[in-house]
Design an enzyme around this catalytic site. Structure first.
Site, mmCIF file in Angstrom:
data_model
loop_
_atom_site.group_PDB
_atom_site.id
_atom_site.type_symbol
_atom_site.label_atom_id
_atom_site.label_comp_id
_atom_site.label_asym_id
_atom_site.label_seq_id
_atom_site.Cartn_x
_atom_site.Cartn_y
_atom_site.Cartn_z
ATOM 1 N N ARG A 1 1.396 -0.764 10.940
ATOM 2 C CA ARG A 1 1.061 -1.011 9.525
ATOM 3 C C ARG A 1 -0.382 -1.484 9.342
ATOM 4 N NH1 ARG A 1 4.511 1.633 10.039
ATOM 5 N NH2 ARG A 1 6.718 1.322 9.630
ATOM 6 N N SER B 1 10.625 -2.296 2.879
ATOM 7 C CA SER B 1 10.743 -3.502 3.708
ATOM 8 C C SER B 1 9.689 -4.493 3.257
ATOM 9 C CB SER B 1 10.488 -3.174 5.175
ATOM 10 O OG SER B 1 11.450 -2.258 5.600
ATOM 11 N N GLU C 1 4.759 -7.367 4.524
ATOM 12 C CA GLU C 1 4.158 -6.038 4.675
ATOM 13 C C GLU C 1 3.593 -5.637 3.307
ATOM 14 O OE1 GLU C 1 6.558 -3.083 6.708
ATOM 15 O OE2 GLU C 1 5.758 -1.508 5.411
HETATM 16 C C1 LIG Z 1 12.257 2.514 -0.968
HETATM 17 C C2 LIG Z 1 11.050 2.404 -0.066
HETATM 18 C C3 LIG Z 1 11.143 2.786 1.253
HETATM 19 C C4 LIG Z 1 10.033 2.681 2.107
HETATM 20 N N1 LIG Z 1 10.147 3.098 3.387
HETATM 21 C C5 LIG Z 1 9.078 3.014 4.196
HETATM 22 C C6 LIG Z 1 9.163 3.483 5.562
HETATM 23 O O1 LIG Z 1 10.200 3.958 6.028
HETATM 24 N N2 LIG Z 1 8.056 3.364 6.327
HETATM 25 C C7 LIG Z 1 6.883 2.853 5.861
HETATM 26 O O2 LIG Z 1 5.906 2.802 6.611
HETATM 27 N N3 LIG Z 1 6.777 2.420 4.583
HETATM 28 C C8 LIG Z 1 7.830 2.493 3.752
HETATM 29 N N4 LIG Z 1 7.728 2.060 2.454
HETATM 30 C C9 LIG Z 1 6.465 1.420 2.001
HETATM 31 C C10 LIG Z 1 5.428 2.363 1.390
HETATM 32 O O3 LIG Z 1 6.040 3.506 0.822
HETATM 33 C C11 LIG Z 1 4.367 2.771 2.397
HETATM 34 O O4 LIG Z 1 3.674 1.651 2.890
HETATM 35 C C12 LIG Z 1 3.344 3.749 1.803
HETATM 36 O O5 LIG Z 1 2.546 4.260 2.836
HETATM 37 C C13 LIG Z 1 2.446 3.118 0.765
HETATM 38 O O6 LIG Z 1 1.759 4.155 0.085
HETATM 39 P P1 LIG Z 1 1.308 3.974 -1.429
HETATM 40 O O7 LIG Z 1 0.528 5.166 -1.837
HETATM 41 O O8 LIG Z 1 2.473 3.653 -2.287
HETATM 42 O O9 LIG Z 1 0.354 2.740 -1.289
HETATM 43 P P2 LIG Z 1 0.138 1.561 -2.328
HETATM 44 O O10 LIG Z 1 1.375 0.749 -2.413
HETATM 45 O O11 LIG Z 1 -0.434 2.072 -3.581
HETATM 46 O O12 LIG Z 1 -0.966 0.726 -1.544
HETATM 47 C C14 LIG Z 1 -0.707 0.151 -0.292
HETATM 48 C C15 LIG Z 1 -2.011 -0.305 0.325
HETATM 49 O O13 LIG Z 1 -2.803 0.829 0.604
HETATM 50 C C16 LIG Z 1 -4.025 0.787 -0.144
HETATM 51 N N5 LIG Z 1 -4.295 2.169 -0.587
HETATM 52 C C17 LIG Z 1 -3.457 3.010 -1.250
HETATM 53 N N6 LIG Z 1 -4.049 4.212 -1.385
HETATM 54 C C18 LIG Z 1 -5.259 4.116 -0.787
HETATM 55 C C19 LIG Z 1 -6.342 5.012 -0.581
HETATM 56 N N7 LIG Z 1 -6.328 6.279 -1.014
HETATM 57 N N8 LIG Z 1 -7.432 4.568 0.083
HETATM 58 C C20 LIG Z 1 -7.505 3.277 0.524
HETATM 59 N N9 LIG Z 1 -6.532 2.386 0.338
HETATM 60 C C21 LIG Z 1 -5.416 2.807 -0.295
HETATM 61 C C22 LIG Z 1 -3.798 -0.183 -1.268
HETATM 62 O O14 LIG Z 1 -5.021 -0.794 -1.671
HETATM 63 C C23 LIG Z 1 -2.848 -1.174 -0.612
HETATM 64 O O15 LIG Z 1 -3.571 -2.075 0.158
HETATM 65 C C24 LIG Z 1 8.814 2.160 1.593
HETATM 66 C C25 LIG Z 1 8.729 1.769 0.252
HETATM 67 C C26 LIG Z 1 9.836 1.890 -0.574
HETATM 68 C C27 LIG Z 1 9.709 1.486 -2.013
#
Ligand SMILES: Cc1cc2nc3c(=O)[nH]c(=O)nc-3n(C[C@H](O)[C@H](O)[C@H](O)COP(=O)(O)OP(=O)(O)OC[C@H]3O[C@@H](n4cnc5c(N)ncnc54)[C@H](O)[C@@H]3O)c2cc1C
Length: 422
Positions: A175, A225, A295
């Site tokens: 992560r 998580s 996380e």
């Molecule tokens: C139901 C559910 C299940 C999940 N299961 C998993 C799983 O199995 N495995 C897992 O790893 N995660 C899981 N997640 C967590 C999440 O989906 C991941 O961490 C995902 O990669 C986050 O992507 P996001 O675009 O939503 O990021 P955001 O939530 O928008 O941002 C997360 C972080 O990344 C940064 N960020 C986002 N986009 C960019 C970009 N383009 N450039 C630079 N920084 C950026 C943000 O500033 C922030 O710090 C889950 C979440 C949910 C709600």
């Protein structure tokens, strides 16, 4: 804040700009306050112009993908949200190489690869993030992670320059990535896959998604998580062992289905969610000695400008919830001054007595510097514990003095005395 919007308009780009935006609409937790302004770049160049403008005008910004790993505090965010979304979501396939915009959704990328008969991204089919967020977080599941398939990512640095970072340069770990450390913004990423059998790929994906539906509380809003996996343990197991399944504060709760998920059961505020998180961290630490780290990224005014101080007595040990412990036992103890013994640190005579020592004045300066250094490094204010023995004289005095000194710099400081056994 309208001036952010005005500065964006001055760029003369065809940008989608919104003001006073509810972050509930942009995060899967469906909680939190409003952001002053939100903009959606449509390519790396428009993104670069926005970043350069923010830098030259000293405007704070926060990059958001699909908001599936973020919680905005109820006080919201004063700066600019740069939302990397559907306008930066192009996908192209060249042999076994997929290049994709950071705003594309991970499940759609996974589906795209599967439909073209390429294996490697099955693990990502149920992760509700954007490609950018997934690279930043090195998202993973069921034994797969972004690290296994990425070739490079194009990123925008804080000067607005676009750089290409190879898989190795991205320093992807559990992560974590170099992107978080350097505040880069992912514009696009390139993945190398393996040719495979379409049916087998799709079966694997639906197997993973069935497993998710079975184990995870997907009918509630959450950010997945909530806590990182502590080394040698599973966060969910520790939380369950501590009897915390179903623990509730307002509309937020530790899921009964999967203890690693804090869920928004009904109209939870960010404070409800943060209260559940703090209670879980505290209880797990007291019962098992394991410190759970979130996380989920917590963003907003509260974390940046509000300092919470807990004063405590050493007789009962250090409070495990604190990020920073300040020991003031070396300062002159008013308990040994007859006329001060029965008073507390809230009393002006006690306060004046402690603060008349040169050590106390010097120490306040040092603590303040340490706190601000922590806040800069960790991007959040620490929860500070100030401890002494012999009544609350010295801890409360130092907490008061620290508050006065931080109030002058526009911080809000909350003081609380720890109940004996917590
Ligand atoms: C139901 C559910 C299940 C999940 N299961 C998993 C799983 O199995 N495995 C897992 O790893 N995660 C899981 N997640 C967590 C999440 O989906 C991941 O961490 C995902 O990669 C986050 O992507 P996001 O675009 O939503 O990021 P955001 O939530 O928008 O941002 C997360 C972080 O990344 C940064 N960020 C986002 N986009 C960019 C970009 N383009 N450039 C630079 N920084 C950026 C943000 O500033 C922030 O710090 C889950 C979440 C949910 C709600």
């Amino acid at each position: 804040m309208d001036y952010i919007c005005d500065e964006l308009k001055r760029l003369n780009l065809k940008l989608n700009i919104k003001t006073n935006v509810s972050m509930k609409e942009y995060t899967t937790f469906k909680a939190g306050g409003k952001a002053a302004c939100l903009v959606e770049p449509y390519d790396a160049e428009s993104l670069s112009e926005i970043v350069k403008m923010c830098r030259s005008k000293d405007i704070d910004y926060y990059v958001l993908g699909n908001g599936s790993n973020v919680l905005f505090t109820d006080d919201g965010y004063d700066g600019l949200i740069i939302h990397i979304g559907a306008d930066m979501a192009d996908m192209t396939l060249n042999d076994d190489i997929i290049t994709v915009g950071a705003g594309a959704s991970l499940p759609s990328l996974s589906g795209y690869a599967a439909s073209a008969g390429f294996s490697g991204l099955e693990f990502a089919s149920g992760i509700p993030g954007s490609v950018g967020g997934a690279v930043v977080m090195n998202a993973g599941a069921y034994g797969g992670e972004i690290k296994d398939v990425i070739v490079y990512a194009d990123v925008c640095d804080s000067n607005g320059s676009i750089l290409r970072l190879t898989a190795q340069e991205l320093e992807l770990g559990y992560r974590s990535s170099i992107i978080q450390k350097k505040d880069y913004i992912v514009c696009s990423a390139c993945f190398k896959l393996n040719a495979g059998n379409k049916e087998e790929i799709k079966t694997k994906m639906s197997d993973y998604n069935n497993r998710r539906r079975e184990k995870q509380p997907l009918s509630y809003a959450s950010a997945g998580s909530t806590f990182k996996r502590p080394e040698g343990y599973f966060a969910g197991q520790l939380i369950e062992q501590c009897g915390l399944k179903g623990f509730k504060s307002g509309g937020a709760m530790v899921s009964e289905k999967h203890a690693g998920f804090v869920i928004n059961v009904k109209d939870a505020t960010a404070k409800d969610i943060l209260d559940v998180i703090a209670h879980v961290q505290d209880t797990v630490y007291r019962n098992t000695g394991v410190k759970l780290e979130t996380e989920v990224k917590i963003v907003g005014k509260t974390k940046e400008n509000i300092l919470n101080i807990l004063t405590f007595g050493y007789k009962y040990g250090k409070p495990p919830v604190c990020d920073m412990i300040i020991d003031v036992r070396f300062l002159p103890n008013p308990y040994y001054v007859d006329e001060l013994r029965d008073k507390t640190g809230n009393d002006d005579d006690v306060y004046n007595y402690v603060m008349s020592s040169e050590e106390a004045v010097k120490y306040i300066k040092k603590i303040k510097e340490d706190i601000l250094e922590y806040a800069k490094k960790e991007k959040k204010m620490p929860l500070v514990g100030i401890g002494c023995t012999g009544g609350r004289h010295r801890s409360v005095t130092i907490a008061r003095a620290l508050r006065e000194c931080l109030l002058a710099e526009e911080y809000t400081v909350n003081l609380k005395h720890r109940d004996i056994d917590k």
